[in-house]
Motif scaffolding. Structure first.
Motif, PDB file in Angstrom:
ATOM      1  N   VAL A   1       0.687  -0.961  -0.120  1.00  0.00           N
ATOM      2  CA  VAL A   1      -0.389  -0.026   0.072  1.00  0.00           C
ATOM      3  C   VAL A   1       0.749   1.055  -0.162  1.00  0.00           C
ATOM      4  O   VAL A   1       1.808   1.350   0.539  1.00  0.00           O
ATOM      5  CB  VAL A   1      -0.749   0.155   1.255  1.00  0.00           C
ATOM      6  CG1 VAL A   1      -0.144  -0.116   2.269  1.00  0.00           C
ATOM      7  CG2 VAL A   1      -2.200   1.108   1.271  1.00  0.00           C
TER       8      VAL A   1
ATOM      9  N   ILE B   1      -5.781   6.754   0.475  1.00  0.00           N
ATOM     10  CA  ILE B   1      -5.122   6.000  -0.190  1.00  0.00           C
ATOM     11  C   ILE B   1      -4.719   5.947  -1.307  1.00  0.00           C
ATOM     12  O   ILE B   1      -5.693   6.333  -2.376  1.00  0.00           O
ATOM     13  CB  ILE B   1      -5.370   3.884  -0.005  1.00  0.00           C
ATOM     14  CG1 ILE B   1      -5.402   4.119   1.777  1.00  0.00           C
ATOM     15  CG2 ILE B   1      -4.506   3.105  -0.839  1.00  0.00           C
ATOM     16  CD1 ILE B   1      -6.080   2.365   1.651  1.00  0.00           C
TER      17      ILE B   1
ATOM     18  N   SER C   1      -2.827   0.388  -4.524  1.00  0.00           N
ATOM     19  CA  SER C   1      -2.858  -0.452  -2.902  1.00  0.00           C
ATOM     20  C   SER C   1      -2.289  -2.204  -3.360  1.00  0.00           C
ATOM     21  O   SER C   1      -3.532  -2.300  -4.687  1.00  0.00           O
ATOM     22  CB  SER C   1      -3.539  -1.142  -1.711  1.00  0.00           C
ATOM     23  OG  SER C   1      -4.211  -0.917  -2.105  1.00  0.00           O
TER      24      SER C   1
END
Lengths: 213, 61
Positions: A127, A137, A140
């Motif tokens: 990630v 994020i 990932s």
């Protein structure tokens, strides 16, 4: 089934041709068609309707072969292809040298600059995220979520859990003198912290984590 | 995913940031919120951008 195949010859060679107008040649044993050559010259083994130049309806088996002489090779490039170096083992070669193998235990092995074909250990999760502002994020793999537990404190949650807790976590940040350290590892997630040069918890703009097992 | 899952912890509040893993926010909550914890699904715009006092944030059901 009489008068289906006519035999004739030209010169020193031989010729088998169909005796009807269908353009299809069937070769039978025990009153069952084993090989069909259709009107487009496609050959079927175990099928009367081949959909490629060669169609084998069930299993085709080949000799073991070797890296320099693989059992299944490309036309005009006979030292590149697939071979079977041992029972329950599949391998591939290019230019006459073995490049990859799946052994009888299911381990995937490859060379790719390593110097020899050896087992490759996969990255099981990764990630890249921003730990500042509203934590987000960027990208990932096999990570379902990040839990933001507070300043510089996160948990990486895995989509598919690790088989046990004996895995390895590698972490990095883009800030000099900052540290990514791991906390409690369980099969389904890993706790981690980011700290500044003085050891105090601190958010970072780029945190990258990779998990190997 | 423009949603977050929040739940209380002993030290304040935890915020789950979903990855693009194919799970719905409800499925993520069932999977990643510790068992027995109450939780809320909120819009990402409800999360403060200033983390100066991040450790003082509290969960309000």
């Amino acid at each position: 089934m009489a008068n289906v195949i006519n035999g004739t010859s030209t010169g020193s060679g031989g010729l088998i041709q169909t005796g009807d107008d269908s353009g299809v040649l069937n070769i039978q044993t025990n009153e069952t068609t084993a090989i069909t050559v259709d009107a487009s010259q496609n050959v079927g083994i175990g099928t009367t309707s081949p959909d490629a130049l060669l169609t084998v309806n069930t299993i085709a088996s080949f000799g073991a072969g070797a890296a320099a002489t693989p059992s299944i090779a490309a036309k005009g490039d006979l030292n590149t292809g697939v071979f079977f170096p041992a029972a329950d083992t599949l391998a591939a070669s290019t230019g006459g040298s073995e490049r990859m193998r799946i052994d009888s235990s299911g381990n995937f092995q490859f060379n790719s600059g390593y110097g020899s074909v050896a087992t490759a250990f996969g990255c099981r999760a990764w990630v890249n995220f921003n730990g500042t502002g509203v934590v987000a994020i960027r990208a990932s793999g096999n990570v379902s979520s990040i839990t933001d537990n507070g300043t510089g404190q996160y948990t990486v949650n895995y989509t598919t859990a690790m088989p046990d807790t004996n895995y390895s976590v590698v972490g990095a940040t883009n800030s000099d003198s900052r540290t990514v350290s791991i906390g409690n590892l369980v099969a389904s997630n890993s706790a981690m912290r980011t700290t500044n040069s003085g050891g105090a918890l601190e958010d970072q703009t780029l945190i990258a984590i990779a998990v190997f097992r | 995913m423009n949603q977050r899952i929040i739940y209380p912890t002993d030290d304040g509040v935890a915020i789950i940031v979903p990855a693009d893993c194919g799970l719905t926010i409800e499925e993520l909550a069932a999977k990643d919120v510790p068992q027995g914890k109450p939780y809320k699904i909120v819009d990402v715009s409800d999360i403060p951008t200033d983390r100066t006092f991040r450790n003082a944030w509290e969960f309000k059901a």
